[in-house]
Design an enzyme around this catalytic site. Sequence first.
Site, PDB file in Angstrom:
ATOM      1  N   CYS A  15       0.846  -1.193   0.000  1.00 56.91           N
ATOM      2  CA  CYS A  15       0.000   0.000   0.000  1.00 56.91           C
ATOM      3  C   CYS A  15       0.875   1.235   0.000  1.00 56.91           C
ATOM      4  CB  CYS A  15      -0.954   0.021   1.196  1.00 56.91           C
ATOM      5  SG  CYS A  15      -0.132   0.297   2.779  1.00 56.91           S
ATOM      6  N   CYS A  18       3.375   1.768   2.849  1.00 57.15           N
ATOM      7  CA  CYS A  18       4.665   1.070   2.709  1.00 57.15           C
ATOM      8  C   CYS A  18       5.657   1.945   1.948  1.00 57.15           C
ATOM      9  CB  CYS A  18       4.481  -0.249   1.963  1.00 57.15           C
ATOM     10  SG  CYS A  18       3.335  -1.412   2.733  1.00 57.15           S
ATOM     11  N   ASP A 431       8.859  29.280 -32.506  1.00 55.67           N
ATOM     12  CA  ASP A 431      10.003  29.605 -33.356  1.00 55.67           C
ATOM     13  C   ASP A 431       9.609  29.316 -34.804  1.00 55.67           C
ATOM     14  OD1 ASP A 431      12.821  30.053 -34.053  1.00 55.67           O
ATOM     15  OD2 ASP A 431      12.807  27.902 -34.468  1.00 55.67           O
TER      16      ASP A 431
END
Length: 734
Positions: A15, A18, A431
């Site tokens: 989970c 952890c 550009d």
Amino acid sequence: MSVEHVELPIDGMTCASCANRIERKLNKLDGVAATVNYATERATVDYDPQAVAPEDLIETVRTAGYDARLPDTQAADDTDHGSPLRDRLLISAALTLPVLLLSMIPPLQFDFWQWAALALASPVVVWGAWPFHHAAWLNARHATATMDTLVSMGVLAAWLWSLYALFLGDAGMTGMTMTFSWLPEEAGATDEIYLEVASAVTVFILAGRYFEERAKRRAGAALQALLELGAKDVAILDADGTERRVPVEQLQPGDRFVVRPGEKVATDGVVVEGRSAVDQSLLTGESAPVEKAPGDEVAGATVNAGGRLVVQATKVGADTALAQIARLVTDAQSGKAPVQRLADRVSGVFVPIVIAIAVATLGFWLGAGEDTTFALTAAVAVLIIACPCALGLATPTALLVGTGRGAQLGLLIKGPEILESTRKVDTIVLDKTGTVTTGRMAVVATVAAPGHDEETLLRVAGAVEAASEHPVGRAITTAARERVGTLPAVAAFANREGLGVEGEVDGRHVRIGRPAFAGTAPGLDGARTDAEAAGQTAVVVAADDEVLGVIAVADTVKPTSAAAIARLRSLGLRPILLTGDNTATAQAVAAEVGIDEVIAEVLPADKAGVVARLQAEGRVVAMVGDGVNDAPALAQADLGLAIGTGTDVAIEASDLTLVSGDLHAAADAIRLSRATLRTIRQNLVWAFGYNVAALPLAAAGLLNPLVAGAAMGLSSVSVVANALRLRRFRSEVR
């Protein structure tokens, strides 16, 4: 201080709590900066090799109760993580089904049925839920608690209460019946047993975890597919012309190799022999094959769709475009978006808070005069309904799917923090050369003088310019070959600096260049003036002092630029054309593609200043560019998008890379980034909302633990399923 980087696969996380715990442990080491991703099951670690070694990192993870390994060891990578979990789920479900039926349907309840239920449920509680109990015990040894702690406590509480009721209470007596109730207050008195809760909750959570694992693997499938694209072997061409097939790992820079029709290009290189169309869709997202000829670059993992090619390897292994793309995607998936930080903080304290709420619920209902069964049921429901997993999965699963899908379409998102920028951008600076235009000169008009034809004009001009290296000359030669085919030879070629070129073609003296050099002719001045007004380069062609006509050459606009800019407008962005070219040329290009605002005649060093000025006006600016001179502006912009056909410097300075070089990809990248961010926010709202709504209901005694177990399993699956919807993302133009 030197810094090393390592990605550690981690086993045993169940989970988000952890992941948070491992992350805290690693970051306590001197010279270590780590992030742990629950969805990818990896720790991304930057560390000082003078202060800590990789073995120290692994040992730290192991002392926290988990396992880690160096990325070049394949301990668990070659196994199917889902098989043991699937087997445990199927066996537990087979044992639980009769327990549920007996508990819910009174006509099926024979004498002492409850003891049969105990015999069936106990293996599920002990063996089926063993992963939860084992993880909870390891966590307890380290004085921490995770999702497994909640599940283990809830399942064991229901099972142990049932044992108490059966052996010491009245539940084991003959004639005992029981009906299933959705709400705890409808339950029976002290003879109530919860074997169906203990076993069914185990099955529901095992099922949720199994489907979560499957979904996580699907979420990372795009990157895995990308990593597997490369060729496995290659036909190397020796100096004597013989071919030998070897594993692709033996290929070295400078080696020549053969690519036959239908084969993958083994590695990045330059075509030295042959012509063919190459399918680059797997790498760039382009749907149409691209023609390749000697001198053209090809990328590894692309597919030769036409004739035989001989390619000279330029990059191998980790230096190839495919490897760099995979590395960019991996880095993006390992990071954490700003919106995830709050979820991490909540997950870090979530489990202790839930345990405290469960204890408080038990005490409150007992103090309020409710019977032990009701109080215990409410407390167990609190333990089971809580789900930090959904919080931990909300961001990384969406990132996994979004960045993986982007890589398939040739859109590389460098990191999760980029997603916030795409939402806020309101101005996009483009550009001109190489971004809006092709960056290559091409013939845009030919006007023959009276009494002459365009084919003759191109034929003699192309023949002379074939000896020139000037971009204008190459454009004329290319157009001539496409129009008239083979060109005659040129003799006595000479380049007249600042004026033009001259040479002998078919016995005639040909001059190409300025009017002062090549001459003028009645009726051609207007064509030349119009071309120059449109920002084009106009050259006069004369043979034996007789003017044959005028050829106009220009950097052509990409065919897709106008439509792409219209799409950018539809996303709420204001386009600006930025260029160092003269104003007339810039205005002509802007008018052709539908841009109203033009900033021209800007020196390369000043482009970043233009972006900064726009930001000072309160705009949030995205910049699209491809050259070295665009790198400072890309870095200055709130969101930098580099054309993938541009320079490495520009790509390095950007936040998003458009591998295909098509400006449509800019709109797709912004759409995908916004869709990924939207999915993350949806997931977080659901994850927070689920827990905020479910915990009070459970504490109030309004949820049966069985329902709570099913809801908890579905919460994680729903978050991952929502993220998987990003796999359906499509470009609007492909």
